[in-house]
Design an enzyme around this catalytic site. Structure first.
Site, PDB file in Angstrom:
ATOM      1  N   CYS A   5       0.849  -1.178   0.000  1.00 14.03           N
ATOM      2  CA  CYS A   5       0.000   0.000   0.000  1.00 14.03           C
ATOM      3  C   CYS A   5       0.887   1.230   0.000  1.00 14.03           C
ATOM      4  CB  CYS A   5      -0.865   0.040   1.254  1.00 14.03           C
ATOM      5  SG  CYS A   5      -1.943  -1.375   1.411  1.00 14.03           S
ATOM      6  N   GLY A  31      -0.143   0.143  -5.067  1.00 17.98           N
ATOM      7  CA  GLY A  31      -1.486  -0.408  -4.909  1.00 17.98           C
ATOM      8  C   GLY A  31      -2.434   0.215  -5.906  1.00 17.98           C
ATOM      9  N   ASN A 110       0.145   1.118   6.120  1.00 18.13           N
ATOM     10  CA  ASN A 110       0.879   0.305   5.154  1.00 18.13           C
ATOM     11  C   ASN A 110       1.623  -0.767   5.934  1.00 18.13           C
ATOM     12  OD1 ASN A 110       3.870   0.900   3.149  1.00 18.13           O
ATOM     13  ND2 ASN A 110       2.391  -0.739   3.020  1.00 18.13           N
ATOM     14  N   GLY A 111       1.387  -2.014   5.601  1.00 27.49           N
ATOM     15  CA  GLY A 111       2.031  -3.110   6.315  1.00 27.49           C
ATOM     16  C   GLY A 111       1.013  -4.178   6.639  1.00 27.49           C
ATOM     17  N   TYR A 250      12.388  -4.214  -5.780  1.00 26.72           N
ATOM     18  CA  TYR A 250      11.213  -4.211  -6.627  1.00 26.72           C
ATOM     19  C   TYR A 250      10.136  -3.198  -6.253  1.00 26.72           C
ATOM     20  CZ  TYR A 250       6.847  -6.031  -8.604  1.00 26.72           C
ATOM     21  OH  TYR A 250       5.650  -6.148  -9.227  1.00 26.72           O
TER      22      TYR A 250
END
Ligand code: SF4
Length: 474
Positions: A5, A31, A110-111, A250
């Site tokens: 995210c 996302g 986020n996570g 990435y």
């Protein structure tokens, strides 16, 4: 592997939501499923808009943006890593909002919370009513139960109960809050934007809104930003940081800065390491676009083998286009990538990709290259074999579906039917991210669990569901 995210927040600027929309647009690679913005205006209070699809399709119209006035806003772009995976409903789209006795608060996370199931059970047993199936909502309910007097203190209280990976951007009526978990698994940066401030998952989004990069939020740090400035504290027990090493390979955009290093330069260094570790005679080095590009350039520079765009990506490929029919879906890779035949024919080609997960895409790409007349295909992979799933905010298949979980490198080469297949070593990857002596096996400098199987935070929920941790024999 799918990105997790992206989060972004702004305080102190007129129509902050417009800046948040731009920031989220720059974070869209993290996302693409849905996005949301919450804004606060002293006269109109809190407002929110949550939508499926791209930021550019939802948060560019006046009609939507004029419903989000005010000098304070936060936003979130989502790929479903927890919650209703594969069938997201709008109630799972963040930011989440809660009304407390001392005022409202919104959070964007986020996570992944590794003890979310246990927390949710405990909270629902004690009367909490969840609105979504997302693990992030636990944070709001824990805040609601805290006895602290203000929202930042309640948030500290809540996050002390949470295990796993979290970078959080939150807001009250007057405060923008940013927090990173003690290991700092996911990124979060601070920027100065005119008279205000911005918090962002990555520096590339600060660039887009014209904000100056100030610094990274430290692992375990909480910042509370008001019109008086930035107040920093360290509310959690100090631990050695374990940033996600895959962000370098990435997830993050190549124009972002992570840990003081350019992501692009790190990826180029990965390519150089790969060329040193696994040379092969060939005529061309081609990236699998887009994330393999800097590593392919690095491989080419190190090896002296010419670089070429042997595969071209269709930049205008949208999710919506591939969804309508099974027949179109099955065309899959060919819709996204096409081989540059004139370059490939009769050549020995080195293909540089960021990872091999299930192996299905790699196999299709190899077929396309051979169909175009290549004489040999050699895969070079810019990450070590992905043999373990991620439980910290990245969508990975179950362990048994990961090719590297069941096959050796040679077996994968035979399975993919390529002339050679080599992955960068874990030490080589660590050298490329700036650890000149490689990985410290006693105390690894990064999270690398998807390669090593050594999880820095025990994935309690998954163990409860039967996940087998790495044994001493492995
Ligand atoms: S398991 Fe892999 S993808 Fe997940 S946080 Fe760790 S390094 Fe990153």
């Amino acid at each position: 592997m799918k990105e997790e995210c992206g989060i972004f927040g702004v305080i102190g600027l007129k129509d902050a939501a417009n800046f948040v929309a731009l920031g989220l647009h720059a974070l869209q690679h993290r996302g693409q499923e849905a996005g949301g913005i919450v804004a606060h205006d002293p006269e109109q209070g809190f407002n929110n808009a949550r939508r499926f699809g791209y930021v550019r399709d939802n948060f560019t119209s006046h009609k939507v943006m004029e419903t989000l006035p005010g000098p304070l806003a936060i936003g979130h772009v989502r790929y479903s890593t927890a919650g209703s995976k594969g069938q997201t409903s709008i109630r799972d789209v963040q930011p989440f909002f809660g009304e407390f006795s001392m005022g409202g608060a919104a959070i964007a996370h986020n996570g992944n919370i590794t003890n979310a199931d246990a927390l949710r059970r405990e909270l629902t047993d004690r009367g909490s009513i969840f609105q979504s199936s997302s693990d992030s909502e636990c944070i709001l309910h824990l805040m609601a139960r805290s006895l602290q007097r203000n929202i930042p203190e309640r948030m500290e209280d809540a996050l002390r109960r949470v295990e796993g990976a979290f970078s959080v951007v939150a807001m009250t009526r007057t405060k923008l809050i940013g927090v990173r978990d003690p290991l700092g698994v996911r990124p979060l940066v601070l920027g100065k934007l005119g008279d205000g401030y911005a918090l962002s998952s990555e520096t590339c989004a600060l660039d887009i809104v014209g904000a100056e990069f100030v610094r990274e939020i430290e692992p375990g740090e909480m910042v509370v930003i008001t019109d008086k400035g930035v107040d920093s504290s360290s509310p959690f027990r100090k631990r050695k940081s374990r940033f996600c090493i895959f962000e370098h390979v990435y997830f993050s955009r190549p124009d972002s800065i992570l840990g003081g290093r350019s992501v692009y330069e790190t990826r180029e260094a990965i390519g150089r390491e790969l060329a040193k570790e696994s040379p092969v005679e060939a005529d061309l080095v081609c990236p699998v676009p887009d994330s393999g590009t800097p590593a392919a350039i690095g491989y080419s520079l190190q090896s002296g083998i010419p670089y070429a765009m042997g595969i071209i990506r269709n930049q205008y490929m949208g999710r919506t286009f591939i969804e309508p029919t099974e027949q179109i879906r099955n065309m899959g890779v060919r819709l996204k990538l096409n081989v540059n035949r004139a370059l490939i024919k009769d050549k020995r080609v080195i293909l540089v990709d960021d990872s091999v997960v299930r192996g299905t895409t790699s196999r299709k790409i190899k077929e396309m290259i051979l169909d175009a007349g290549a004489k040999e295909v050699h895969f070079r992979i810019a990450s070590p074999p992905t043999a373990w799933p991620c439980f910290y905010g990245v969508d990975t298949p179950q362990r048994e579906k990961l090719l590297a979980a069941t096959m050796s490198e040679d077996e994968m080469r035979d399975h993919l039917q390529v002339d050679s297949l080599k992955f960068i070593s874990l030490d080589g990857l660590y050298r490329a991210v700036g650890e000149t002596n490689g990985r410290d096996p006693k105390s690894p400098q990064y999270c690398d669990a998807c390669f090593s199987g050594e999880y820095p935070v025990e994935p309690a929920d998954m163990i409860q569901k039967g996940f087998q941790m790495k044994t001493a024999a492995e």
